[in-house]
Enzyme design. Structure first.
Site, PDB file in Angstrom:
ATOM      1  N   ASP A   1      -1.049   8.339   5.074  1.00 46.03           N
ATOM      2  CA  ASP A   1      -2.188   7.466   4.766  1.00 46.03           C
ATOM      3  C   ASP A   1      -2.820   7.052   6.082  1.00 46.03           C
ATOM      4  OD1 ASP A   1      -4.033   5.657   3.861  1.00 46.03           O
ATOM      5  OD2 ASP A   1      -2.641   4.497   2.637  1.00 46.03           O
TER       6      ASP A   1
ATOM      7  N   ASP B   1       0.824  -1.203   0.000  1.00 49.33           N
ATOM      8  CA  ASP B   1       0.000   0.000   0.000  1.00 49.33           C
ATOM      9  C   ASP B   1       0.860   1.255   0.000  1.00 49.33           C
ATOM     10  OD1 ASP B   1       0.887  -0.742   2.551  1.00 49.33           O
ATOM     11  OD2 ASP B   1      -0.810   0.194   3.570  1.00 49.33           O
TER      12      ASP B   1
END
Length: 258
Positions: A130, A110
Protein backbone atom coordinates in the site's frame (compact mmCIF):
# COMPACT_ATOMS: atom_id res chain seq x y z
CA UNK A 1 -26.61 3.15 0.51
CA UNK A 2 -23.32 2.88 2.37
CA UNK A 3 -20.81 5.71 2.72
CA UNK A 4 -17.32 4.28 3.24
CA UNK A 5 -14.59 6.63 4.49
CA UNK A 6 -10.89 5.76 4.44
CA UNK A 7 -8.89 8.50 6.19
CA UNK A 8 -5.15 8.27 5.55
CA UNK A 9 -2.33 10.57 6.57
CA UNK A 10 -2.33 12.41 3.22
CA UNK A 11 -5.72 11.80 1.59
CA UNK A 12 -9.22 10.82 2.66
CA UNK A 13 -11.34 8.73 0.31
CA UNK A 14 -15.15 8.85 0.39
CA UNK A 15 -17.07 6.21 -1.58
CA UNK A 16 -20.75 5.26 -1.96
CA UNK A 17 -21.89 1.64 -2.41
CA UNK A 18 -25.48 0.82 -3.38
CA UNK A 19 -25.38 -2.88 -2.49
CA UNK A 20 -24.31 -3.94 -5.97
CA UNK A 21 -21.26 -1.81 -6.64
CA UNK A 22 -19.47 1.45 -6.03
CA UNK A 23 -21.47 4.37 -7.40
CA UNK A 24 -18.88 7.11 -6.89
CA UNK A 25 -15.59 7.88 -5.16
CA UNK A 26 -14.08 11.23 -4.14
CA UNK A 27 -10.70 12.06 -2.64
CA UNK A 28 -9.75 15.05 -0.48
CA UNK A 29 -6.60 16.06 1.37
CA UNK A 30 -6.63 14.96 4.99
CA UNK A 31 -6.99 17.87 7.41
CA UNK A 32 -7.63 16.59 10.92
CA UNK A 33 -9.27 19.86 12.00
CA UNK A 34 -11.75 19.95 9.11
CA UNK A 35 -15.18 20.07 10.75
CA UNK A 36 -18.22 17.95 10.01
CA UNK A 37 -19.88 20.99 8.45
CA UNK A 38 -16.92 21.59 6.13
CA UNK A 39 -16.92 17.95 5.06
CA UNK A 40 -20.67 18.18 4.42
CA UNK A 41 -20.46 21.27 2.19
CA UNK A 42 -17.79 19.64 0.03
CA UNK A 43 -19.44 16.23 -0.09
CA UNK A 44 -22.96 17.48 -0.81
CA UNK A 45 -21.79 19.30 -3.94
CA UNK A 46 -19.97 16.24 -5.27
CA UNK A 47 -22.87 13.92 -4.50
CA UNK A 48 -25.26 16.27 -6.31
CA UNK A 49 -23.09 16.02 -9.44
CA UNK A 50 -23.72 12.24 -9.35
CA UNK A 51 -27.47 12.66 -8.80
CA UNK A 52 -27.28 11.69 -5.13
CA UNK A 53 -28.19 13.41 -1.88
CA UNK A 54 -27.59 12.88 1.81
CA UNK A 55 -31.00 11.20 2.07
CA UNK A 56 -29.64 8.31 -0.03
CA UNK A 57 -27.11 7.36 2.66
CA UNK A 58 -28.34 5.14 5.48
CA UNK A 59 -25.08 3.62 6.77
CA UNK A 60 -21.45 4.60 7.24
CA UNK A 61 -18.17 2.77 7.90
CA UNK A 62 -14.94 4.57 8.78
CA UNK A 63 -11.30 3.51 8.82
CA UNK A 64 -8.71 6.06 9.91
CA UNK A 65 -5.03 6.18 10.86
CA UNK A 66 -5.48 9.82 11.97
CA UNK A 67 -7.17 9.69 15.40
CA UNK A 68 -7.66 13.48 15.49
CA UNK A 69 -9.86 13.29 12.38
CA UNK A 70 -12.27 10.69 13.77
CA UNK A 71 -14.31 13.09 15.92
CA UNK A 72 -15.34 15.22 12.92
CA UNK A 73 -15.94 12.23 10.62
CA UNK A 74 -18.13 10.62 13.26
CA UNK A 75 -20.09 13.87 13.61
CA UNK A 76 -20.50 14.02 9.83
CA UNK A 77 -22.20 10.61 9.86
CA UNK A 78 -24.42 11.38 12.82
CA UNK A 79 -25.44 14.94 11.94
CA UNK A 80 -25.85 14.76 8.18
CA UNK A 81 -26.66 11.09 7.52
CA UNK A 82 -28.48 10.34 10.76
CA UNK A 83 -26.49 7.15 11.29
CA UNK A 84 -24.02 5.85 13.86
CA UNK A 85 -20.88 4.94 11.93
CA UNK A 86 -19.09 1.62 12.21
CA UNK A 87 -15.48 2.47 13.10
CA UNK A 88 -12.77 -0.08 12.29
CA UNK A 89 -10.71 -0.94 15.35
CA UNK A 90 -13.29 0.00 17.96
CA UNK A 91 -14.49 -2.61 20.52
CA UNK A 92 -17.25 -4.80 19.19
CA UNK A 93 -16.33 -4.38 15.51
CA UNK A 94 -15.57 -7.84 14.16
CA UNK A 95 -12.76 -8.04 11.60
CA UNK A 96 -12.57 -11.85 11.49
CA UNK A 97 -8.79 -11.84 11.07
CA UNK A 98 -6.07 -13.30 13.28
CA UNK A 99 -3.22 -10.86 13.94
CA UNK A 100 0.04 -12.70 14.59
CA UNK A 101 2.07 -9.74 15.78
CA UNK A 102 3.98 -9.56 19.06
CA UNK A 103 1.64 -6.66 19.91
CA UNK A 104 -1.58 -7.24 17.91
CA UNK A 105 -2.96 -3.82 18.91
CA UNK A 106 -0.21 -2.18 16.83
CA UNK A 107 -1.68 -3.41 13.53
CA UNK A 108 -2.98 -0.32 11.72
CA UNK A 109 -6.64 -0.25 10.73
CA UNK A 110 -5.72 0.45 7.09
CA UNK A 111 -3.49 -2.61 6.93
CA UNK A 112 -6.18 -4.93 8.32
CA UNK A 113 -8.80 -3.48 5.97
CA UNK A 114 -6.50 -4.16 3.00
CA UNK A 115 -5.98 -7.73 4.17
CA UNK A 116 -9.73 -8.31 4.27
CA UNK A 117 -10.14 -6.73 0.83
CA UNK A 118 -7.56 -9.11 -0.64
CA UNK A 119 -8.61 -12.35 1.05
CA UNK A 120 -10.81 -14.50 -1.13
CA UNK A 121 -9.91 -12.49 -4.25
CA UNK A 122 -6.26 -13.47 -4.58
CA UNK A 123 -4.62 -16.79 -3.86
CA UNK A 124 -2.49 -16.71 -0.72
CA UNK A 125 -0.07 -16.35 0.83
CA UNK A 126 -0.04 -12.65 -0.07
CA UNK A 127 2.18 -9.60 0.05
CA UNK A 128 0.03 -6.45 0.02
CA UNK A 129 1.81 -3.22 -0.91
CA UNK A 130 0.00 0.00 0.00
CA UNK A 131 1.75 3.11 -1.27
CA UNK A 132 0.76 6.33 0.48
CA UNK A 133 2.50 8.64 2.94
CA UNK A 134 4.25 5.47 4.09
CA UNK A 135 4.55 2.35 1.98
CA UNK A 136 3.60 -0.83 3.79
CA UNK A 137 4.35 -4.41 2.81
CA UNK A 138 1.98 -6.76 4.64
CA UNK A 139 2.21 -10.55 4.69
CA UNK A 140 -1.08 -12.47 4.77
CA UNK A 141 -0.73 -16.19 5.38
CA UNK A 142 -2.40 -18.89 3.34
CA UNK A 143 -5.03 -19.27 6.09
CA UNK A 144 -5.79 -15.54 6.00
CA UNK A 145 -3.92 -14.32 9.09
CA UNK A 146 -2.02 -11.03 9.29
CA UNK A 147 1.58 -12.08 9.98
CA UNK A 148 3.54 -8.82 9.86
CA UNK A 149 5.41 -6.79 7.29
CA UNK A 150 7.51 -3.74 6.52
CA UNK A 151 6.94 0.01 6.81
CA UNK A 152 9.02 2.30 4.56
CA UNK A 153 8.81 6.00 3.60
CA UNK A 154 6.38 6.72 0.76
CA UNK A 155 7.61 7.97 -2.60
CA UNK A 156 6.14 11.47 -2.10
CA UNK A 157 7.77 11.70 1.32
CA UNK A 158 11.11 10.72 -0.20
CA UNK A 159 10.85 13.46 -2.82
CA UNK A 160 9.82 16.06 -0.23
CA UNK A 161 12.73 15.13 2.02
CA UNK A 162 15.18 15.49 -0.86
CA UNK A 163 13.89 18.98 -1.65
CA UNK A 164 13.73 20.06 1.99
CA UNK A 165 17.22 18.87 2.95
CA UNK A 166 19.17 20.11 -0.08
CA UNK A 167 19.09 23.87 -0.68
CA UNK A 168 19.72 23.71 -4.42
CA UNK A 169 17.35 20.87 -5.29
CA UNK A 170 13.92 22.04 -6.51
CA UNK A 171 10.52 20.55 -5.78
CA UNK A 172 9.64 18.35 -8.76
CA UNK A 173 6.73 16.17 -9.79
CA UNK A 174 7.00 12.42 -9.53
CA UNK A 175 6.88 10.80 -12.94
CA UNK A 176 8.21 7.70 -14.67
CA UNK A 177 11.43 8.68 -16.50
CA UNK A 178 12.10 7.15 -19.89
CA UNK A 179 15.79 6.76 -19.06
CA UNK A 180 17.67 5.94 -15.87
CA UNK A 181 20.39 8.54 -16.44
CA UNK A 182 19.14 12.12 -16.13
CA UNK A 183 20.65 14.94 -18.19
CA UNK A 184 19.62 17.80 -15.87
CA UNK A 185 18.80 18.28 -12.20
CA UNK A 186 15.07 17.63 -12.52
CA UNK A 187 15.36 14.45 -14.58
CA UNK A 188 18.18 13.20 -12.32
CA UNK A 189 15.98 13.68 -9.24
CA UNK A 190 12.99 12.06 -10.89
CA UNK A 191 15.06 9.07 -11.93
CA UNK A 192 16.67 8.67 -8.52
CA UNK A 193 13.39 8.73 -6.65
CA UNK A 194 11.31 6.71 -9.12
CA UNK A 195 13.77 3.95 -10.07
CA UNK A 196 15.20 3.89 -6.57
CA UNK A 197 11.69 3.38 -5.27
CA UNK A 198 10.94 0.62 -7.77
CA UNK A 199 14.10 -1.18 -6.68
CA UNK A 200 13.09 -0.69 -3.03
CA UNK A 201 9.76 -2.39 -3.80
CA UNK A 202 11.26 -5.23 -5.81
CA UNK A 203 14.15 -5.74 -3.39
CA UNK A 204 11.94 -5.93 -0.30
CA UNK A 205 9.42 -8.22 -2.02
CA UNK A 206 12.19 -10.60 -3.05
CA UNK A 207 13.58 -10.62 0.49
CA UNK A 208 10.13 -11.34 1.93
CA UNK A 209 9.61 -14.19 -0.54
CA UNK A 210 13.02 -15.66 0.30
CA UNK A 211 12.28 -15.47 4.02
CA UNK A 212 8.79 -16.95 3.59
CA UNK A 213 10.25 -19.70 1.39
CA UNK A 214 7.17 -20.33 -0.73
CA UNK A 215 5.39 -18.72 -3.72
CA UNK A 216 3.47 -15.56 -2.85
CA UNK A 217 1.02 -13.33 -4.73
CA UNK A 218 1.90 -9.63 -4.68
CA UNK A 219 -0.96 -7.09 -4.75
CA UNK A 220 -0.40 -3.32 -4.87
CA UNK A 221 -2.81 -0.54 -3.96
CA UNK A 222 -2.69 3.11 -2.87
CA UNK A 223 -2.87 6.62 -4.29
CA UNK A 224 0.29 6.52 -6.41
CA UNK A 225 0.38 2.84 -7.27
CA UNK A 226 -0.59 3.48 -10.91
CA UNK A 227 2.89 5.02 -11.38
CA UNK A 228 4.46 1.62 -10.84
CA UNK A 229 2.39 -0.21 -13.48
CA UNK A 230 4.79 -1.92 -15.87
CA UNK A 231 7.89 -0.79 -13.95
CA UNK A 232 8.01 -3.30 -11.10
CA UNK A 233 9.01 -6.89 -11.86
CA UNK A 234 7.47 -8.30 -8.66
CA UNK A 235 3.93 -6.84 -8.50
CA UNK A 236 1.34 -9.32 -9.82
CA UNK A 237 -1.86 -7.26 -9.46
CA UNK A 238 -2.71 -3.55 -9.21
CA UNK A 239 -5.94 -3.09 -7.26
CA UNK A 240 -7.00 0.51 -6.52
CA UNK A 241 -10.28 -0.68 -4.93
CA UNK A 242 -8.69 -2.98 -2.35
CA UNK A 243 -9.32 -0.78 0.71
CA UNK A 244 -12.89 0.06 -0.24
CA UNK A 245 -13.64 -3.62 -0.79
CA UNK A 246 -12.29 -4.36 2.67
CA UNK A 247 -14.52 -1.70 4.24
CA UNK A 248 -17.54 -3.11 2.43
CA UNK A 249 -16.76 -6.59 3.76
CA UNK A 250 -16.31 -5.31 7.32
CA UNK A 251 -19.66 -3.55 7.15
CA UNK A 252 -21.35 -6.72 5.86
CA UNK A 253 -19.81 -9.03 8.47
CA UNK A 254 -20.97 -6.64 11.21
CA UNK A 255 -24.61 -6.84 10.26
CA UNK A 256 -24.85 -4.42 7.33
CA UNK A 257 -27.50 -5.16 4.74
CA UNK A 258 -26.72 -5.30 1.04
Amino acid sequence: MLLAIDCGNTNTLFAVHDGEGWKAQWRSSTVSTRTADEHAVWLSALMALQGMSFDDIDACVISTVVPQALFNLRNLARRYFDTVPLVVGEPGVDLDIEVRLARPQEAGADRLVNALGARGIYEGPLIIIDSGTATTFDVISEDGAFEGGIIAPGINLSMQALHAAAAKLPRVAITKPQRVMGNDTVSAMQSGVFWGYIDLIDGLVERLKAEYARPMTVVATGGVVSLFDGASRTIDHYDPDLTMRGLWQIWRMNGGDA
